[in-house]
Design an enzyme around this catalytic site. Structure first.
Site, PDB file in Angstrom:
ATOM      1  N   MET A   1      34.386  62.295   5.445  1.00 55.31           N
ATOM      2  CA  MET A   1      33.168  62.649   4.696  1.00 55.31           C
ATOM      3  C   MET A   1      32.190  63.441   5.581  1.00 55.31           C
ATOM      4  O   MET A   1      31.130  62.960   5.905  1.00 55.31           O
ATOM      5  CB  MET A   1      32.507  61.364   4.165  1.00 55.31           C
ATOM      6  CG  MET A   1      33.394  60.596   3.206  1.00 55.31           C
ATOM      7  SD  MET A   1      32.788  58.947   2.827  1.00 55.31           S
ATOM      8  CE  MET A   1      33.264  58.021   4.294  1.00 55.31           C
TER       9      MET A   1
ATOM     10  N   THR B   1      29.608  58.738   8.399  1.00 58.42           N
ATOM     11  CA  THR B   1      28.726  59.611   7.635  1.00 58.42           C
ATOM     12  C   THR B   1      27.385  58.907   7.516  1.00 58.42           C
ATOM     13  O   THR B   1      27.341  57.682   7.391  1.00 58.42           O
ATOM     14  CB  THR B   1      29.295  59.884   6.226  1.00 58.42           C
ATOM     15  OG1 THR B   1      28.255  60.351   5.363  1.00 58.42           O
ATOM     16  CG2 THR B   1      29.871  58.634   5.597  1.00 58.42           C
TER      17      THR B   1
ATOM     18  N   CYS C   1      22.917  64.062   9.654  1.00 54.59           N
ATOM     19  CA  CYS C   1      24.141  64.303   8.896  1.00 54.59           C
ATOM     20  C   CYS C   1      25.184  64.603   9.956  1.00 54.59           C
ATOM     21  O   CYS C   1      24.926  65.381  10.884  1.00 54.59           O
ATOM     22  CB  CYS C   1      23.978  65.470   7.934  1.00 54.59           C
ATOM     23  SG  CYS C   1      25.529  65.946   7.141  1.00 54.59           S
TER      24      CYS C   1
ATOM     25  N   GLU D   1      27.638  66.404  10.202  1.00 55.32           N
ATOM     26  CA  GLU D   1      28.095  67.784  10.404  1.00 55.32           C
ATOM     27  C   GLU D   1      27.078  68.671  11.119  1.00 55.32           C
ATOM     28  O   GLU D   1      27.443  69.748  11.612  1.00 55.32           O
ATOM     29  CB  GLU D   1      28.428  68.445   9.049  1.00 55.32           C
ATOM     30  CG  GLU D   1      29.732  68.020   8.423  1.00 55.32           C
ATOM     31  CD  GLU D   1      29.608  66.702   7.677  1.00 55.32           C
ATOM     32  OE1 GLU D   1      30.644  66.067   7.443  1.00 55.32           O
ATOM     33  OE2 GLU D   1      28.466  66.315   7.336  1.00 55.32           O
TER      34      GLU D   1
END
Length: 231
Positions: A10, A83, A197, A199
């Site tokens: 995720m 995540t 987050c 990412e």
């Protein structure tokens, strides 16, 4: 050595960062050919993303709780939800397993508190920035004031995460926009900014700004390595 349970996918882009950081951390601590023992369940992110944007958090909780039970059955001694956003359903997941959960907001807030940070900016998905499950936990448990970008900035941060970073796309123009938002948070009194987050660290690193950044992926992984090695 304890086995790390990972609930990933995720997105898989950030799960790969977790996997690398966990193995590097164990190797650094133990030397030689040592690597992390991991039980990993990686979900199909398209399904989770659709449910997120439909607001169907109940179904996401069911999917992830079932996956967490598989992680435990695979030998995980504790669980990482890889995540930030899906910590919204962390209580449901935690209640479905018998192993402990290493909460990403706790790991991050503990690091902030150790460093004496009292006011911090938060970047993440719109869900993480708007809702209280994450920033509220940091404030209530650790007494740290959390501020977020304005609505227009939040929309941009959210769009880049889902349309670029989760697809492995890193854009110089998006990095510049993020850096401007980080600077704006700093001007509003944030002593540091949480990359909330998993990412975002693919796009922005400490070398890009003088504002202190707290990479939740790295912090979560570092704390997990401590749990692995604890007697």
């Amino acid at each position: 050595m304890k086995t790390i349970g990972m609930l990933g996918g995720m997105s898989w882009e950030s799960t790969a960062s977790y996997y690398k950081a966990l193995n590097e951390g164990v190797k650094a601590a133990m030397g030689g050919l040592h690597s992390a023992k991991i039980s990993l369940y990686s979900v199909d992110f398209a399904e989770i993303e659709r449910l997120q944007h439909e607001g169907d958090w109940e179904t996401t909780a069911e999917i992830l709780s079932e996956a967490a039970r598989s992680v435990e059955a695979g030998g995980g001694d504790f669980l990482l939800i890889c995540t930030n956003t899906m910590h919204k359903v962390a209580p449901r997941i935690e209640s479905s397993i018998s192993i402990p959960l290493l909460h990403i907001a706790d790991a991050t807030a503990q690091r902030l508190a150790t460093d004496g940070i009292e006011r911090v900016g938060l970047l993440g998905t719109r869900f993480t920035m708007e809702q209280d499950f994450y920033k509220g936990r940091i404030t209530e448990k650790y007494g740290i004031d959390v501020i977020v970008p304005n609505a227009q900035e939040q929309a941009l941060v959210h769009q880049v995460i889902y349309s670029e970073l989760c697809l492995g796309q890193v854009s110089a123009s998006s990095r510049q926009q993020y850096l401007e938002i980080i600077s704006a948070l700093h001007e509003r009194g944030a002593e540091a900014v949480i990359l909330g987050c998993t990412e975002i660290a693919l796009l922005v690193q400490q070398e890009h700004t003088t504002v202190p950044l707290y990479d939740t992926t790295a912090i979560h992984a570092e704390e997990a390595v401590k749990w692995v090695l604890a007697v």
